[in-house]
Design a protein around this motif. Structure first.
Motif, PDB file in Angstrom:
ATOM      1  N   LYS A   1     -20.776  14.118 -19.839  1.00  0.00           N
ATOM      2  CA  LYS A   1     -21.720  15.253 -20.682  1.00  0.00           C
ATOM      3  C   LYS A   1     -21.338  16.598 -20.346  1.00  0.00           C
ATOM      4  N   GLY A   2     -21.374  16.698 -19.116  1.00  0.00           N
ATOM      5  CA  GLY A   2     -21.114  17.993 -18.543  1.00  0.00           C
ATOM      6  C   GLY A   2     -19.791  18.487 -18.995  1.00  0.00           C
ATOM      7  N   ILE A   3     -18.870  17.570 -18.902  1.00  0.00           N
ATOM      8  CA  ILE A   3     -17.538  18.102 -19.355  1.00  0.00           C
ATOM      9  C   ILE A   3     -17.563  18.423 -20.991  1.00  0.00           C
ATOM     10  N   VAL A   4     -18.150  17.649 -21.875  1.00  0.00           N
ATOM     11  CA  VAL A   4     -18.360  18.069 -23.311  1.00  0.00           C
ATOM     12  C   VAL A   4     -19.007  19.084 -23.483  1.00  0.00           C
ATOM     13  N   GLU A   5     -20.084  19.258 -22.923  1.00  0.00           N
ATOM     14  CA  GLU A   5     -20.938  20.569 -23.275  1.00  0.00           C
ATOM     15  C   GLU A   5     -20.821  21.958 -22.388  1.00  0.00           C
ATOM     16  N   LYS A   6     -20.149  21.758 -21.312  1.00  0.00           N
ATOM     17  CA  LYS A   6     -19.804  22.808 -20.519  1.00  0.00           C
ATOM     18  C   LYS A   6     -18.531  23.505 -20.441  1.00  0.00           C
ATOM     19  N   VAL A   7     -17.740  22.293 -20.547  1.00  0.00           N
ATOM     20  CA  VAL A   7     -16.165  22.674 -20.525  1.00  0.00           C
ATOM     21  C   VAL A   7     -15.508  22.675 -21.891  1.00  0.00           C
ATOM     22  N   ILE A   8     -15.515  21.622 -22.775  1.00  0.00           N
ATOM     23  CA  ILE A   8     -15.055  21.821 -23.983  1.00  0.00           C
ATOM     24  C   ILE A   8     -15.700  22.543 -25.041  1.00  0.00           C
ATOM     25  N   GLN A   9     -17.136  22.315 -25.185  1.00  0.00           N
ATOM     26  CA  GLN A   9     -17.753  23.326 -26.025  1.00  0.00           C
ATOM     27  C   GLN A   9     -17.347  24.553 -26.037  1.00  0.00           C
ATOM     28  N   PRO A  10     -17.336  25.643 -24.871  1.00  0.00           N
ATOM     29  CA  PRO A  10     -17.142  26.824 -24.925  1.00  0.00           C
ATOM     30  C   PRO A  10     -15.553  26.988 -25.792  1.00  0.00           C
ATOM     31  N   MET A  11     -14.503  26.287 -25.411  1.00  0.00           N
ATOM     32  CA  MET A  11     -13.224  26.419 -25.669  1.00  0.00           C
ATOM     33  C   MET A  11     -13.294  26.401 -27.327  1.00  0.00           C
ATOM     34  N   VAL A  12     -14.008  25.712 -27.918  1.00  0.00           N
ATOM     35  CA  VAL A  12     -13.828  25.366 -29.555  1.00  0.00           C
ATOM     36  C   VAL A  12     -14.920  25.962 -30.338  1.00  0.00           C
ATOM     37  N   LEU A  13     -15.930  26.299 -29.815  1.00  0.00           N
ATOM     38  CA  LEU A  13     -17.034  27.199 -30.764  1.00  0.00           C
ATOM     39  C   LEU A  13     -16.353  28.125 -31.505  1.00  0.00           C
ATOM     40  N   GLY A  14     -16.671  28.126 -32.900  1.00  0.00           N
ATOM     41  CA  GLY A  14     -16.203  28.962 -33.927  1.00  0.00           C
ATOM     42  C   GLY A  14     -14.813  28.854 -34.342  1.00  0.00           C
ATOM     43  N   MET A  15     -14.206  27.554 -33.783  1.00  0.00           N
ATOM     44  CA  MET A  15     -13.055  27.109 -34.246  1.00  0.00           C
ATOM     45  C   MET A  15     -13.378  25.959 -35.813  1.00  0.00           C
ATOM     46  N   ASP A  16     -12.238  26.180 -36.388  1.00  0.00           N
ATOM     47  CA  ASP A  16     -12.428  25.242 -37.849  1.00  0.00           C
ATOM     48  C   ASP A  16     -12.101  23.633 -37.272  1.00  0.00           C
ATOM     49  N   PRO A  17     -13.296  22.900 -37.590  1.00  0.00           N
ATOM     50  CA  PRO A  17     -13.069  21.554 -37.299  1.00  0.00           C
ATOM     51  C   PRO A  17     -12.348  20.805 -37.866  1.00  0.00           C
ATOM     52  N   LEU A  18     -11.721  21.205 -39.314  1.00  0.00           N
ATOM     53  CA  LEU A  18     -10.659  20.479 -39.752  1.00  0.00           C
ATOM     54  C   LEU A  18      -9.213  20.769 -38.808  1.00  0.00           C
ATOM     55  N   ASP A  19      -9.037  21.749 -38.196  1.00  0.00           N
ATOM     56  CA  ASP A  19      -7.799  21.936 -37.178  1.00  0.00           C
ATOM     57  C   ASP A  19      -7.906  21.144 -36.042  1.00  0.00           C
TER      58      ASP A  19
ATOM     59  N   GLN B   1     -11.708  10.877 -21.689  1.00  0.00           N
ATOM     60  CA  GLN B   1     -12.830  10.298 -22.311  1.00  0.00           C
ATOM     61  C   GLN B   1     -13.781  11.418 -23.018  1.00  0.00           C
ATOM     62  N   SER B   2     -13.977  12.487 -22.294  1.00  0.00           N
ATOM     63  CA  SER B   2     -14.853  13.593 -22.877  1.00  0.00           C
ATOM     64  C   SER B   2     -14.089  14.005 -24.263  1.00  0.00           C
ATOM     65  N   LEU B   3     -12.938  14.378 -23.996  1.00  0.00           N
ATOM     66  CA  LEU B   3     -12.005  14.998 -25.365  1.00  0.00           C
ATOM     67  C   LEU B   3     -12.181  13.700 -26.289  1.00  0.00           C
ATOM     68  N   SER B   4     -12.172  12.478 -25.943  1.00  0.00           N
ATOM     69  CA  SER B   4     -12.101  11.268 -27.074  1.00  0.00           C
ATOM     70  C   SER B   4     -13.202  11.636 -28.023  1.00  0.00           C
ATOM     71  N   GLY B   5     -14.401  11.782 -27.165  1.00  0.00           N
ATOM     72  CA  GLY B   5     -15.620  11.714 -28.118  1.00  0.00           C
ATOM     73  C   GLY B   5     -15.595  12.981 -29.393  1.00  0.00           C
ATOM     74  N   VAL B   6     -15.195  13.856 -28.644  1.00  0.00           N
ATOM     75  CA  VAL B   6     -15.213  15.117 -29.517  1.00  0.00           C
ATOM     76  C   VAL B   6     -14.392  15.076 -30.606  1.00  0.00           C
ATOM     77  N   ASP B   7     -13.061  14.322 -30.419  1.00  0.00           N
ATOM     78  CA  ASP B   7     -11.841  14.353 -31.337  1.00  0.00           C
ATOM     79  C   ASP B   7     -12.522  13.156 -32.485  1.00  0.00           C
ATOM     80  N   ILE B   8     -13.089  12.153 -32.179  1.00  0.00           N
ATOM     81  CA  ILE B   8     -13.537  11.446 -32.917  1.00  0.00           C
ATOM     82  C   ILE B   8     -14.747  12.004 -34.026  1.00  0.00           C
ATOM     83  N   ALA B   9     -15.399  12.550 -33.372  1.00  0.00           N
ATOM     84  CA  ALA B   9     -16.554  13.458 -34.379  1.00  0.00           C
ATOM     85  C   ALA B   9     -15.833  14.258 -35.321  1.00  0.00           C
ATOM     86  N   LEU B  10     -14.715  15.039 -34.892  1.00  0.00           N
ATOM     87  CA  LEU B  10     -13.859  15.782 -35.789  1.00  0.00           C
ATOM     88  C   LEU B  10     -13.499  15.059 -36.848  1.00  0.00           C
ATOM     89  N   TRP B  11     -12.655  13.981 -36.563  1.00  0.00           N
ATOM     90  CA  TRP B  11     -12.193  13.087 -37.880  1.00  0.00           C
ATOM     91  C   TRP B  11     -13.636  12.487 -38.768  1.00  0.00           C
TER      92      TRP B  11
END
Length: 391
Positions: A59-77, A100-110
């Motif tokens: 949860k920390g990786i998803v919200e504190k590491v990955i989220q700041p990297m991708v905010l504002g990006m197009d989810p279709l990319d 594992q953390s990237l997996s959850g985000v990627d599935i949501a983008l699909w």
């Protein structure tokens, strides 16, 4: 369209009784859902593999590491997002929890992509090779009781899963080589002579002990011997595959295309078991699937988690090309955990009803037809079981 928020929901509850596998017993069921929100009101759902405190760390990786990297990006990319996140996390881990953390985000983008296109996930991938999927029922987990008690329990539970209508069943082992052979014999006794069953060791053995168990189980004709040795022991996998008369399966603890390349090139697997919620999500799963088929290795996805994970795998199995093809091709199966799991049975506004479908359709289920994953989690249910919810 832009990503405006990513939220991890870690759910948990106390199980009615302890369950276990070769590495541990546990008393709580957990699930880690990922919600990606956009500025156009379209929300995608994904899931991260990893239970208990692993989920809290992810949860920390998803919200504190990955989220700041991708905010504002197009989810279709989603491929751009995948490689940006992976490259920025590479120095801190090419396997395990970052993936594992990237997996959850990627599935949501699909899921978002399917909702934007108005198409189910399997259509986005390229279409369904089958409109119904065979299902095997996973059960016979270890419990903190005597071996004699487990032998009796496994016989009865195996028979019960067969009676539910599943195409096959899978058991756990891990008590030690001699006692595990007794458990395997008990399951064969419970299901009869012609019903397929599989044996999962969760990397409990040295190669020597795996040979002992593997040779003893040949008498009972299981379909595969899963994770017999540690996932790092590629030589052990290869030796077992060459020396036993049972299919060797594994791969749930392998990550990304580079890890899978090494595993497949070692020629230690008869059946590959990628875990989409761990290895890097749907984007990376499709690359791994292509690698498996390039090595002529059949795939039966590893499935463990909530109804979100189950729905994701239903689409992936529907879209999996036959290998090698023919009038009567080898068919993949959906792994279905038959033990107590509210996050599988009650999470969605409309249940997948896997067990109901299996019971009435000869052990098969229909492919979801709604856009994206085709499922909608119940937010009231999530709030009730969210162990991080302070409201």
């Amino acid at each position: 369209m832009k990503i405006v928020r990513i939220t991890s929901h870690v759910l948990g509850y106390e199980l009615p009784e302890p369950l276990g596998y070769s590495q541990q017993y546990y008393t709580k069921r957990t699930a880690h859902l990922v919600e990606v929100e956009t500025d156009e009101g379209i929300t995608g759902w994904g899931e991260c593999f990893g239970a208990g405190n692993i989920a809290l760390a992810n949860k920390g990786i998803v919200e504190k590491v990955i989220q700041p990297m991708v905010l504002g990006m197009d989810p279709l990319d989603r491929d751009v997002i995948w490689h940006k996140v992976y490259n920025l996390m590479r120095d801190h881990g090419q396997k395990g929890m970052p993936l594992q953390s990237l997996s959850g985000v990627d599935i949501a983008l699909w899921d978002i992509a399917g909702k934007v296109a108005g198409l189910p996930l399997h259509k986005l991938i390229g279409g369904a090779h089958r409109d119904r999927i065979e299902v095997y029922g996973y059960g016979m987990m270890l419990r903190p009781e005597s071996a004699d008690s487990l032998v009796a329990r496994f016989t009865d539970e195996a028979a019960a899963i067969k009676d539910m209508g599943f195409k096959a069943t899978k058991m756990k082992i891990g008590l030690g080589p001699k006692e595990d052979v007794r458990l395997i014999e008990a399951v064969r006794r419970g299901v009869g002579d012609d019903y397929p069953f599989m044996v999962d060791a969760n990397h409990a053995y040295t190669t020597h002990d795996a040979f002992y168990v593997g040779r003893a189980m040949e008498e009972f004709d299981p379909y595969w011997f899963e994770e017999p040795v540690a996932p790092e022991d590629l030589d052990g996998y290869r030796e077992l595959r060459a020396g036993l008369r049972v299919n060797i399966s594994g791969g749930e603890a392998e990550f990304n295309r580079w890890g899978w390349r090494a595993l497949l090139e070692s020629r230690g697997l008869d059946i590959a078991q990628p875990e989409v919620c761990a290895l890097g999500g749907i984007s990376e799963y499709l690359r791994v699937l292509a690698l498996c088929h390039a090595h002529f290795t059949p795939v039966v996805n590893h499935v463990w988690g909530s109804a979100v994970a189950v729905a994701t795998n239903m689409h992936l199995l529907a879209a999996m090309p036959p290998l090698p093809g023919g009038l009567f091709p080898w068919e993949p199966m959906l792994e279905f955990d038959t033990t107590h799991n509210l996050f599988r049975d009650e999470l969605l506004t409309t249940s997948l009803d896997i067990q109901g479908q299996v019971a009435t359709s000869g052990g098969t289920i229909a492919v979801p037809g709604g856009p994206g994953l085709g499922v909608t989690p119940d937010r009231d249910f999530i709030r009730h079981y969210d162990i991080c919810n302070t409201s």
